[in-house]
Design a protein around this motif. Sequence first.
Motif, short mmCIF file in Angstrom:
data_model
loop_
_atom_site.label_atom_id
_atom_site.label_comp_id
_atom_site.label_asym_id
_atom_site.label_seq_id
_atom_site.Cartn_x
_atom_site.Cartn_y
_atom_site.Cartn_z
N TRP A 190 0.70 -1.25 -0.14
CA TRP A 190 -0.08 0.07 -0.13
C TRP A 190 0.98 1.32 0.05
CZ3 TRP A 190 -0.22 3.84 3.58
CH2 TRP A 190 -1.37 4.78 3.57
N THR A 194 0.85 4.67 -2.85
CA THR A 194 0.41 6.04 -2.53
C THR A 194 1.35 7.13 -2.75
OG1 THR A 194 0.97 6.05 -0.07
CG2 THR A 194 -1.06 5.07 -0.57
N SER A 205 -6.64 3.56 -7.05
CA SER A 205 -7.27 3.90 -5.61
C SER A 205 -8.48 3.00 -5.04
CB SER A 205 -7.95 5.46 -5.95
OG SER A 205 -6.91 6.21 -6.21
N ASN A 209 -8.06 1.91 -1.31
CA ASN A 209 -8.78 2.70 -0.28
C ASN A 209 -9.80 1.55 0.35
OD1 ASN A 209 -8.30 5.12 -0.82
ND2 ASN A 209 -9.80 5.61 -2.42
N ASN A 210 -9.21 0.36 0.17
CA ASN A 210 -9.93 -0.82 0.99
C ASN A 210 -8.82 -1.24 2.04
OD1 ASN A 210 -11.06 -3.42 1.76
ND2 ASN A 210 -12.10 -3.48 0.03
N GLU A 211 -8.85 -1.04 3.29
CA GLU A 211 -7.93 -1.26 4.30
C GLU A 211 -7.82 -2.56 4.44
OE1 GLU A 211 -6.62 -0.33 8.87
OE2 GLU A 211 -8.67 0.42 7.95
N TRP A 597 -2.50 3.06 7.76
CA TRP A 597 -3.56 3.22 6.61
C TRP A 597 -4.11 4.76 6.70
CZ3 TRP A 597 -8.67 3.49 5.91
CH2 TRP A 597 -9.38 3.63 4.51
N HIS A 599 -7.11 6.65 4.48
CA HIS A 599 -8.09 6.58 3.40
C HIS A 599 -7.84 7.92 2.27
CE1 HIS A 599 -11.81 6.24 1.07
NE2 HIS A 599 -11.93 7.45 0.67
N ASP A 600 -7.67 7.33 1.08
CA ASP A 600 -7.26 8.23 -0.31
C ASP A 600 -5.79 8.91 0.05
OD1 ASP A 600 -8.04 8.86 -2.89
OD2 ASP A 600 -9.08 10.60 -2.23
N GLN A 601 -4.87 8.20 0.44
CA GLN A 601 -3.51 8.80 0.62
C GLN A 601 -2.98 9.39 -0.78
OE1 GLN A 601 -2.14 9.83 3.66
NE2 GLN A 601 -0.75 10.90 2.10
#
Length: 634
Positions: A190, A194, A205, A209-211, A597, A599-601
């Motif tokens: 991940w 990013t 993405s 965006n799914n951890e 993690w 989101h949307d990094q």
Amino acid sequence: MYKLLSSKIWDLHSKQAPAIGIGLFRLFYGLATFQEIIFLLYFNHLIFDPIPYIDVEFPMIPFFLCLWGIIAFFIIIGYRYQFAVICNYIFWIVFVNFTPMQRDFDGGFDVFMIGAGFFLLFMPGNRAFSIDSLRQKLSTPFTHYSTHSKPTVSALAYYLPVAICLGLLYFDSAIHKMFAEHWRNGLGSWLPSTQPYYVSAIDMSFLLNNEFLEKTIGYTILVFQFTFIFFFSNPHLRIVYLLVGVGLHLGITLSFNIYPFGMGMLIFYTLLIPFSWWRSLGELVISKHPSLIVFYDQQCPLCNRTVLTLNHFDIFKNIDFKSAQEYASDYPVLASLTNETLLTDLYALDNNSRIYSGIDTYIQIFAKMRYLLPISVLMRLPGIYHYASNKYRAIADSRTRISCSSDCIVTTPLSDNSFYHRFFEQFATRTPKVFSTRLSKALIVILFLQLNSTIHYGLIYRFNLDTKQNIIASTLAQASNSSLLLSQNFSGITPHALYLHDHFAGYDHILGITYIDKNNAEHWLPFVNEEGRLLAPNWGRVHSMWANIAVTPNIDNKRLHKFIMKVTAFWGQKIGLDLDDTLFHIKLKKIDAPAYWVHDQLHKNFSSPWSTIGTVKWNNGTVAIELPENINEL
């Protein structure tokens, strides 16, 4: 353990497997090398010139790259195999160790390709999909292709490269990963995905965006790499490791801009495909019944060689070639043709009892081969058809014939001078015990060299152990360094500490370059774009130069100035700028590389604003770069 290893080696050597996987491995390795040579030719001035286009220190580099390209092409088609792989191995070593290619432009897979090239020296890569196998048949032209057995190789040729080049590599890499916080958090795949510098043009993405999914992928990679060496040969788990490995490296190839590394690793998975799959694939694609029967003059040397050549490239086996003297009488539809007429031309018969002759036979042959259908269509065109007919007629009427039968023709088969044949077939057959013993010793040496690299970089370096505290430790450290130098340069054994915590920790800013045109408008150099992504074709080793050496968590101004000079000189010339009349701006943007993690990094890093922090100005081959003394504090 030694006896167990020797026994296992002989068991695998005694097991025969289809040569298809080895042939494809050679072909794909050649393609990977060839594309990298094209890349080096394109970026020749950026990589090898001290000052691109201005100070050309190595003017003969393109010439040697072209020679290497010819060798890579020989590997692709399997021509003069042993000579080609030896030359290729030397080219990799020379370019990696004696040019700036590896020092400043490490592609991330150079030593890996050296290791793969080393194993190719001893692999039977000329047994399938090769011109060499055709040359072998042509050396005995009056021997019908049906008498040649399907090429097989020792199963060792599959297992050894996978175990060493993948298994030991994965295990070493997994040890390094355990020292990285984001890998321990399950975010190993991940985090680099990013970072603007590292991603390809494909937006991933929806996965990032799914951890839960990302952590599943991250921990799966760790388990996969730790266990691969121990279980990949298990018949029940082989397919699992095949599918996971292909998915892993296909993901690297598509999502990151280090595609050569991903492709290089994928090549090895042709060796992991179960042997039964190759046999099943053959049964699936090979025709059960030929759709065209071609009759040829068995006493014509040219005709026999033509038949062997056409059959060699008839992958789907849609065509059956038969001697007109022996088999024409079995087909009543040919009764109207005398023997003399049949031997004048190349005749063919399709499933609808249609008869073809001369150039029309070749048109049908190419059509039935399927993948050569465009040639068949082209030959039907007016003008081309007339020219081809005349050429065929001239050759057919001037060919020579041998009056006796094939029994009185003595031909000598082309000798196999490959290292594989000499050691794995001739030597192993004569002295099986000595063969197993020597190969076991060689594998133990390779294992020792890999353990030395893993312990040296994966443990001593990571734990920061003091090896100078006593003379014994110091002597062992020096011996270890000497072994590392040899093993890395000649067998590709190197630490695989890629994208770890010490790489991303503090990586909170990236740089880009713009220029001002004659209308005072600002444009991005075709290198880093507004999002911060490195644009194609600046991927692979050029990405490594900029993202891993020039711009790092702790920027070294001397190295940064060097590569800013190279990039502006190279791309300025490429896009037709007058360097002396162009002002370049150095841009900086803040990003984040968290070990947890977010989101949307990726898009957060993309949307971060740029600020101008410096300028670049050229004057008569001399560059003036103005930058803050400590960019790391901005």
